[in-house]
Design an enzyme around this catalytic site. Structure first.
Site, mmCIF file in Angstrom:
data_model
loop_
_atom_site.group_PDB
_atom_site.id
_atom_site.type_symbol
_atom_site.label_atom_id
_atom_site.label_comp_id
_atom_site.label_asym_id
_atom_site.label_seq_id
_atom_site.Cartn_x
_atom_site.Cartn_y
_atom_site.Cartn_z
ATOM 1 N N ARG A 71 0.842 -1.206 0.000
ATOM 2 C CA ARG A 71 0.000 0.000 0.000
ATOM 3 C C ARG A 71 0.873 1.250 0.000
ATOM 4 N NH1 ARG A 71 -4.788 0.507 -0.187
ATOM 5 N NH2 ARG A 71 -4.949 2.340 1.126
ATOM 6 N N ARG A 91 1.568 5.529 -7.847
ATOM 7 C CA ARG A 91 0.498 6.438 -8.272
ATOM 8 C C ARG A 91 1.028 7.837 -8.570
ATOM 9 N NH1 ARG A 91 -3.709 3.906 -3.971
ATOM 10 N NH2 ARG A 91 -4.603 2.320 -5.352
ATOM 11 N N ASN A 101 -5.524 6.032 -11.604
ATOM 12 C CA ASN A 101 -4.408 6.163 -10.657
ATOM 13 C C ASN A 101 -3.362 5.059 -10.792
ATOM 14 O OD1 ASN A 101 -5.615 4.024 -9.328
ATOM 15 N ND2 ASN A 101 -6.365 5.252 -7.635
ATOM 16 N N HIS A 104 -4.504 -0.653 -8.649
ATOM 17 C CA HIS A 104 -5.471 -0.898 -7.579
ATOM 18 C C HIS A 104 -4.788 -1.735 -6.509
ATOM 19 C CE1 HIS A 104 -9.048 -2.084 -5.367
ATOM 20 N NE2 HIS A 104 -8.622 -3.330 -5.440
#
Length: 126
Positions: A71, A91, A101, A104
């Site tokens: 993340r 991103r 972006n 995912h």
């Protein structure tokens, strides 16, 4: 930028344990993003983007808390924010806006398994 993004993921120490390329219909994109209905203001636009071209789904593994590390590598989903607070994130480098972006990644660790099952079991067997 798919090749560049995949290289960044592997350079960051993640192992790709599964990969597939597929095209999603609006129906399958909506089904995949269903958990974001009513949560993300951009829900319909996200679904449209997901079915606008081929999708590369990756199943990743790694050392330690690789969910959190991934993340962080992806960065905030809002690209202008990512460019400011995580300029080296995927991103920030490859995203255009909150819908386009570049990548995912799920918000919840338990959902990661469900998302992998969606692509690598459900869609793979259609």
């Amino acid at each position: 930028n798919a090749g560049k993004i995949i290289m960044e993921i592997t350079k960051a120490g993640f192992k790709i344990s599964g990969a597939m390329m597929t095209d999603l219909s609006m129906e399958t994109a909506t089904e995949f993003y269903e958990v974001y209905r009513g949560v993300a203001d951009e829900f319909i636009d996200l679904c449209k983007e997901l079915c606008s071209g081929s999708v590369i789904a990756l199943e990743l593994s790694g050392e330690g808390d690789y969910f959190t590390r991934f993340r962080e590598l992806c960065g905030p989903r809002d690209v202008p924010v990512a460019k400011i607070i995580r300029p080296e994130s995927i991103r920030a480098k490859y995203g255009i806006n909150i819908v386009q972006n570049a990548v995912h990644c799920t918000d919840i660790p338990d959902d990661a398994e469900l998302e992998c099952e969606y692509f690598f079991t459900l869609l793979a067997n259609e």
